[in-house]
Design an enzyme around this catalytic site. Sequence first.
Site, short mmCIF file in Angstrom:
data_model
loop_
_atom_site.label_atom_id
_atom_site.label_comp_id
_atom_site.label_asym_id
_atom_site.label_seq_id
_atom_site.Cartn_x
_atom_site.Cartn_y
_atom_site.Cartn_z
N LYS A 1 1.21 -0.81 0.26
CA LYS A 1 -0.50 0.18 0.05
C LYS A 1 1.33 1.97 -0.04
O LYS A 1 1.77 1.07 1.01
CB LYS A 1 -0.89 -0.07 1.51
CG LYS A 1 -1.54 1.36 1.64
CD LYS A 1 -2.61 1.06 2.37
CE LYS A 1 -2.33 1.79 3.66
NZ LYS A 1 -1.49 2.44 3.92
N GLU B 1 -9.11 7.09 3.24
CA GLU B 1 -9.63 6.81 4.56
C GLU B 1 -9.99 8.03 5.29
O GLU B 1 -9.69 9.41 4.19
CB GLU B 1 -7.90 6.72 5.69
CG GLU B 1 -8.21 7.15 6.74
CD GLU B 1 -6.90 6.84 7.32
OE1 GLU B 1 -5.60 6.49 7.26
OE2 GLU B 1 -6.21 7.40 8.82
O1 KIV Z 1 -0.98 2.72 9.51
C1 KIV Z 1 -2.43 2.24 8.69
O2 KIV Z 1 -2.65 1.49 10.14
C2 KIV Z 1 -3.01 2.95 8.01
C3 KIV Z 1 -4.72 2.38 8.18
C4 KIV Z 1 -5.28 3.64 9.01
C5 KIV Z 1 -5.13 1.98 7.11
O3 KIV Z 1 -3.14 2.80 7.15
#
Ligand code: KIV
Length: 282
Positions: free
Chosen positions: A115, A183
């Site tokens: 991600k 988010e």
């Molecule tokens: O780092 C994380 O936990 C996240 C979530 C809040 C989506 O990116």
Amino acid sequence: MSQRVNLAQLLEFKRQQRPITVLTCYDAHTAALLQQAGIDSILVGDSLAQVILGYDSTLPATMDMMIAITAAVRRGGPNVFLIGDMPFLSYQTSKADAIRNAGRFLTEAGCDAVKVEVDHRYVDLVADLAKANIPVIAHLGYRPQSAYQTATIVKGRQVEQAVDLVKDCLAMQQAGAVALLLECVAAEVAAEVSKRCEVPVISCGSGPGCDGQVIVLHDVMGLPGGSAPRFVKTYCQVAPMMLKAAQEYVADVAARRFPDNDHCYHMNAENIDAFRAAIKAL
Ligand code: KIV
């Protein structure tokens, strides 16, 4: 679930309108519990910098930390769809850094996808990762790695911002993102993105109209370090239980109630006598 959840299944869940369940996690044994609970996917978030390491932002998370923790989560949850979170400066510096670091999540930590926190300026980067056969999830809306530049947390409440967000999401899909994570996006906008995108759209505080939901483990469980923003439902309160247990332990040790006879190892009577005789001369 006896086989690993894969991307094709996530797409099928979206097609069937079967919500995709995701939680963050930062250790092997909790990952095993989450897998046992039937979770589809685990995100090892760079939020570990806050909830595990006690920093006040996600920025201090490093690649080495992320890889070690993500590999541990994979050991505990071999069948979940595992998402590695690319930390600050692991993908912003150059295309080569981004591909190399993203690749580490797949080869060293056993991830199914990575991600990245993005806006329209990162379309080419997402395309480059996709071209390198790295399944990439585009995280849009509120982006903790650029929190210091952001006045408002909720994104897409104003029409112009909402329209730009929808355009950015479609551009990320077009560039090859295998899923999106939104988010703190206004629920109406997130639902529209989910409807228009073929790839799964996971909500973190972006309402029920998305294809799946993710929340930080510590917020869900009431663990120490969690902060539980408004969109979180906290299912249990572990921190107060830990505090109470620690207070009882401190009191028991101080009062010599612990350890008692049941909580220590003993020699047999014969050895005690021999032992005492043997040390007399010391
Ligand atoms: O780092 C994380 O936990 C996240 C979530 C809040 C989506 O990116």
